[in-house]
Design a protein around this motif. Structure first.
Motif, PDB file in Angstrom:
ATOM      1  N   LYS A  58       0.854  -1.158  -0.077  1.00  0.00           N
ATOM      2  CA  LYS A  58       0.011   0.167   0.049  1.00  0.00           C
ATOM      3  C   LYS A  58       0.827   1.329   0.007  1.00  0.00           C
ATOM      4  N   ALA A  59       1.871   1.276   0.704  1.00  0.00           N
ATOM      5  CA  ALA A  59       3.051   2.392   1.035  1.00  0.00           C
ATOM      6  C   ALA A  59       3.724   2.751  -0.447  1.00  0.00           C
ATOM      7  N   PHE A  60       3.904   1.606  -0.939  1.00  0.00           N
ATOM      8  CA  PHE A  60       4.793   1.605  -2.358  1.00  0.00           C
ATOM      9  C   PHE A  60       3.792   1.958  -3.400  1.00  0.00           C
ATOM     10  N   ASP A  61       2.560   1.568  -3.465  1.00  0.00           N
ATOM     11  CA  ASP A  61       1.863   1.850  -4.653  1.00  0.00           C
ATOM     12  C   ASP A  61       1.188   3.374  -4.950  1.00  0.00           C
ATOM     13  N   VAL A  62       2.264   4.163  -4.973  1.00  0.00           N
ATOM     14  CA  VAL A  62       1.769   5.837  -4.889  1.00  0.00           C
ATOM     15  C   VAL A  62       0.948   5.940  -6.110  1.00  0.00           C
ATOM     16  N   ASP A  63       0.711   5.457  -7.120  1.00  0.00           N
ATOM     17  CA  ASP A  63       0.186   5.599  -8.335  1.00  0.00           C
ATOM     18  C   ASP A  63      -1.204   4.655  -8.294  1.00  0.00           C
ATOM     19  N   ASN A  64      -1.504   3.954  -7.588  1.00  0.00           N
ATOM     20  CA  ASN A  64      -2.685   3.034  -7.261  1.00  0.00           C
ATOM     21  C   ASN A  64      -2.832   2.137  -8.546  1.00  0.00           C
ATOM     22  N   LYS A  65      -1.552   1.627  -8.897  1.00  0.00           N
ATOM     23  CA  LYS A  65      -1.299   0.642 -10.174  1.00  0.00           C
ATOM     24  C   LYS A  65      -1.807  -0.781  -9.917  1.00  0.00           C
ATOM     25  N   ILE A  66      -1.586  -1.220  -8.664  1.00  0.00           N
ATOM     26  CA  ILE A  66      -1.524  -2.453  -7.990  1.00  0.00           C
ATOM     27  C   ILE A  66      -3.013  -2.934  -7.821  1.00  0.00           C
ATOM     28  N   GLU A  67      -3.262  -4.251  -8.241  1.00  0.00           N
ATOM     29  CA  GLU A  67      -4.621  -4.721  -8.057  1.00  0.00           C
ATOM     30  C   GLU A  67      -4.359  -6.333  -7.542  1.00  0.00           C
ATOM     31  N   ILE A  68      -4.938  -6.741  -6.417  1.00  0.00           N
ATOM     32  CA  ILE A  68      -4.718  -7.936  -6.206  1.00  0.00           C
ATOM     33  C   ILE A  68      -6.212  -8.869  -6.562  1.00  0.00           C
ATOM     34  N   TYR A  69      -5.818  -9.911  -7.499  1.00  0.00           N
ATOM     35  CA  TYR A  69      -6.839 -10.765  -8.212  1.00  0.00           C
ATOM     36  C   TYR A  69      -6.777 -11.991  -7.672  1.00  0.00           C
ATOM     37  N   GLU A  70      -7.912 -12.240  -6.700  1.00  0.00           N
ATOM     38  CA  GLU A  70      -8.176 -13.560  -5.836  1.00  0.00           C
ATOM     39  C   GLU A  70      -9.072 -14.318  -6.659  1.00  0.00           C
TER      40      GLU A  70
END
Length: 287
Positions: A58-70
């Motif tokens: 959460k802290a690293f993803d400053v551009d809100n690019k990362i999505e967890i696909y479950e």
């Protein structure tokens, strides 16, 4: 469409994502992390994820690019390698056909992802009708074999590996068996470079678990920076595929990148890339 979508598998070696995500973050449009909903490996063994990892994410993803696909990525009736291929297929469909579908394992670290994307973009036309013009994109591994007391042992020649496709009809793991386009990018691959306990767990739970030759682990334990030149045949399935090891006197990933540029045995010539790509073009010309 025509976005740069990167997929990772979030499993027992999730901590390595802290090294593999940062090199690709800036030049990716979106990053997907595939996680089994019950936290199971392809063999069905459970693993745990420390909550601190998600805090880091959460802290690293400053551009809100990362999505967890479950999703449900484990089918008991399937082998580990079939579950591997199935999960990668599901992940790529989630990433969206019509985009570049790049899959990177948690223990793979691109040396220059920006260059890889620049070269990849030359083939954007293959995204217009991907089902009729299927291709797969290969780069080259520098395989880190083992961390020693003062440095690392690595396989002395680059090894080709697939990293991207425009259409995910995977046949085995990331391979689609379609026309290959080679790019001269290098990717550090930790592969079997683990602690002994971590390596034993990996050998039991990865997609090659039934293929590992019986002598591999004993040789891996025995080899070090003092005796590697007296030994040969290091691959975990067909030993002769990894004939020799070489040595870098550092354990730091950022320093390894500098050694790569100076190592003659790791250079990939433009003529080599040209003839490999011409051969692939001609092979698939009439298909």
């Amino acid at each position: 469409m025509k976005k740069i979508h990167v997929g990772f598998l979030l499993s027992y070696d999730y901590e390595l994502l802290k090294q593999s995500i940062p090199p690709v973050y800036e030049d990716s449009d979106r990053i997907f992390l595939a996680r089994d909903k019950e936290l199971r490996t392809w063999k069905g063994q459970n693993f745990t994820v420390d909550p601190s990892f998600y805090q880091w994410l959460k802290a690293f993803d400053v551009d809100n690019k990362i999505e967890i696909y479950e999703d449900d990525f484990y089918v008991p009736e399937m082998s580990t390698i079939e579950n591997d291929t199935r999960e990668r297929t599901m992940l790529s469909h989630k990433m969206g056909i019509g985009n570049w579908l790049i899959q990177i394992d948690s223990d793979e670290y691109f040396i220059d992802f920006k260059k890889f994307i620049t070269d990849l973009r030359r083939y954007d036309s293959y995204l217009d009708n991907p089902e009729k013009h299927k291709i797969q994109i290969f780069a080259f591994w520098l395989i880190i074999y083992k961390y020693t007391e003062n440095g690392i042992l690595y396989i002395d020649k680059p090894q080709k590996s697939v990293f991207a496709t425009n259409y995910p009809n995977y046949k085995i793991c990331r391979r689609t068996n379609e026309r290959v386009i080679y790019l001269d990018s290098m990717v550090l691959h930790e592969s079997v470079a683990r602690s002994e306990s971590e390596l034993r767990f990996k050998l039991e739970n990865w997609s090659h678990n039934i293929d590992v030759n019986k002598d591999f682990l004993n040789k891996w334990i025995a080899v070090d920076e003092t005796n590697y030149q007296t030994m040969t045949d290091f691959y975990y399935i067909e030993p002769e595929r990894w004939k020799k090891l070489s040595y870098f006197p550092t354990k730091k990933i950022e320093e390894i990148k500098n050694f790569v540029g100076a190592a003659e045995n790791l250079q990939i010539s433009k003529s080599f890339i040209f003839f490999k790509n011409f051969g692939q073009w001609f092979k698939f010309l009439f298909r």
